[in-house]
Design an enzyme around this catalytic site. Structure first.
Site, PDB file in Angstrom:
ATOM      1  N   ALA A 239      43.377  23.600   6.723  1.00 11.17           N
ATOM      2  CA  ALA A 239      43.144  23.025   8.055  1.00 11.17           C
ATOM      3  C   ALA A 239      41.871  23.573   8.685  1.00 11.17           C
ATOM      4  O   ALA A 239      41.191  24.442   8.129  1.00 11.17           O
ATOM      5  CB  ALA A 239      44.346  23.298   8.951  1.00 11.17           C
ATOM      6  N   HIS A 240      41.563  23.060   9.877  1.00 12.19           N
ATOM      7  CA  HIS A 240      40.305  23.416  10.540  1.00 12.19           C
ATOM      8  C   HIS A 240      40.241  24.902  10.901  1.00 12.19           C
ATOM      9  O   HIS A 240      41.220  25.517  11.264  1.00 12.19           O
ATOM     10  CB  HIS A 240      40.066  22.554  11.788  1.00 12.19           C
ATOM     11  CG  HIS A 240      41.171  22.558  12.777  1.00 12.19           C
ATOM     12  ND1 HIS A 240      41.270  21.630  13.784  1.00 12.19           N
ATOM     13  CD2 HIS A 240      42.244  23.367  12.947  1.00 12.19           C
ATOM     14  CE1 HIS A 240      42.333  21.872  14.519  1.00 12.19           C
ATOM     15  NE2 HIS A 240      42.937  22.923  14.031  1.00 12.19           N
TER      16      HIS A 240
END
Length: 353
Positions: A239-240
């Site tokens: 994920a980011h």
């Protein structure tokens, strides 16, 4: 196909020859499939019995060699040595794929191409992309605007590298991987979810390998970072703003939520899941399907859900397996107590004496 004497191979891997070191080796194979002129390896003693019937001319092994008739290369880490030998008999991407640019590739004038590159059919490079020397990009890959790819990289078909993302030297990215997809970020006003713009990038350092259909989200702001030497299996979700430390390994179907940081030499086994905004210390290990809900100190092994120290999690697992028998035993005890209570209630009272 090249050939090497057994004694030459032993010198390359740093092993000791037992037997005839002059035999020519022309290939590598598994212990059951190997034929004369090929070398195999024995890294697990439970497969030692296969050596007696193996047709290999040589074996790389650490300990016993059973009744094997061929030469043996003694070494402490046979598996690692065997991988080095495999490289001797396999082509590099520079040798395997023709150098040059396929006529169907779409390449604007603003693209910077290094020396001795290979660009396959229907590859799309957008404006201001930079490709380093000797890098190979196979058919139907798409590299978006401003992305940078280093030297000696291998990009397999159908890889997408989104805008402004950075890939270091000697990186391998397998088919279907997406580098720099939008992070999963939304703000809710009470009625609707509003998308938060994801304006950061992904940076992949040197000697990283990324498996097929793995996705690495770009940062909301700043960088999602995969540090040098790390290896990501197929079907991994990053994920980011995640940071993966040097030489870490993430197995298939693992997922790491936003802003979580992994230290050096971390191992995540298959289907491990990590919540966001936690830290995993250097050398930590998460077992298969481990659900990590809080930070893990360096050097700690955890497993289970929620993830706990591995030895404790094993005790919980063992106790859980006994629950049906314990429940049966409890019911039997409960029935005996009920019977005793009923017998006590129907017996003579003190007032009857």
């Amino acid at each position: 196909m090249p050939s090497y004497r057994i004694e030459e191979i032993a010198g390359i891997v740093g092993g000791e020859v037992v037997g005839d070191g002059s035999v020519e080796i022309r290939g590598v194979a598994g212990i059951k499939e190997a034929m004369p002129g090929e070398i195999t390896f024995l890294a697990n003693s439970k497969y030692e019995s296969y050596l007696e019937s193996s047709n290999a001319s040589a074996v790389i092994a650490a300990g016993g060699n059973g009744n094997f008739d061929g030469a043996v290369i003694r070494i402490d880490n046979p598996y690692l040595a065997f991988l080095k030998v495999v490289r001797l008999f396999s082509e590099t991407p520079l040798e395997k794929y023709e150098r040059g640019v396929h006529p169907t590739a779409i390449i604007p004038e603003s693209v910077e191409l290094g020396e001795e590159i290979s660009i396959g059919a229907y590859v799309v490079l957008e404006d201001n992309v930079s490709i380093g020397d000797r890098t190979t990009i196979l058919p139907l890959a798409c590299i978006n605007e401003g992305a940078m790819i280093g030297s000696d990289c291998l990009i397999y078909p159908h890889v997408t590298i989104r805008e402004k993302c950075e890939v270091g030297n000697r990186v391998i990215i397998h088919s279907g991987a997406v580098i720099g997809s939008d992070g999963f970020g939304y703000a809710r006003d009470g009625k609707e979810h509003h998308k938060i713009p994801q304006i950061g990038i992904v940076r992949i350092e040197e000697d990283v390998e990324i498996g097929a259909n793995t996705t690495i989200d770009r940062a909301t702001t700043g960088i999602t970072l995969i540090r040098r030497g790390s290896k990501l299996d197929n079907l991994v979700q990053i994920a980011h703003n995640v940071v993966i430390g040097e030489n870490s390994v993430v197995a298939a179907q693992a997922g790491i939520s936003g802003s979580t940081e992994l230290g050096k030499n971390v191992v995540l086994a298959g289907q491990a899941g990590l919540v966001g905004h936690i830290k995993i210390g250097d050398g930590a290990m998460v077992g298969a399907q481990g659900g990590v809900t809080k930070s893990i100190p360096a050097g700690t092994s955890v497993s289970g859900y929620p993830a706990r120290e591995h030895s404790f999690a094993r005790k919980i697992c063992a106790a859980t397996a006994r629950l049906p028998d314990l429940l049966k035993e409890f019911r039997n005890l409960q029935n005996r107590v009920d019977a005793l209570e009923k017998g006590k209630g129907s017996g003579p009272s003190a007032e009857d004496d």
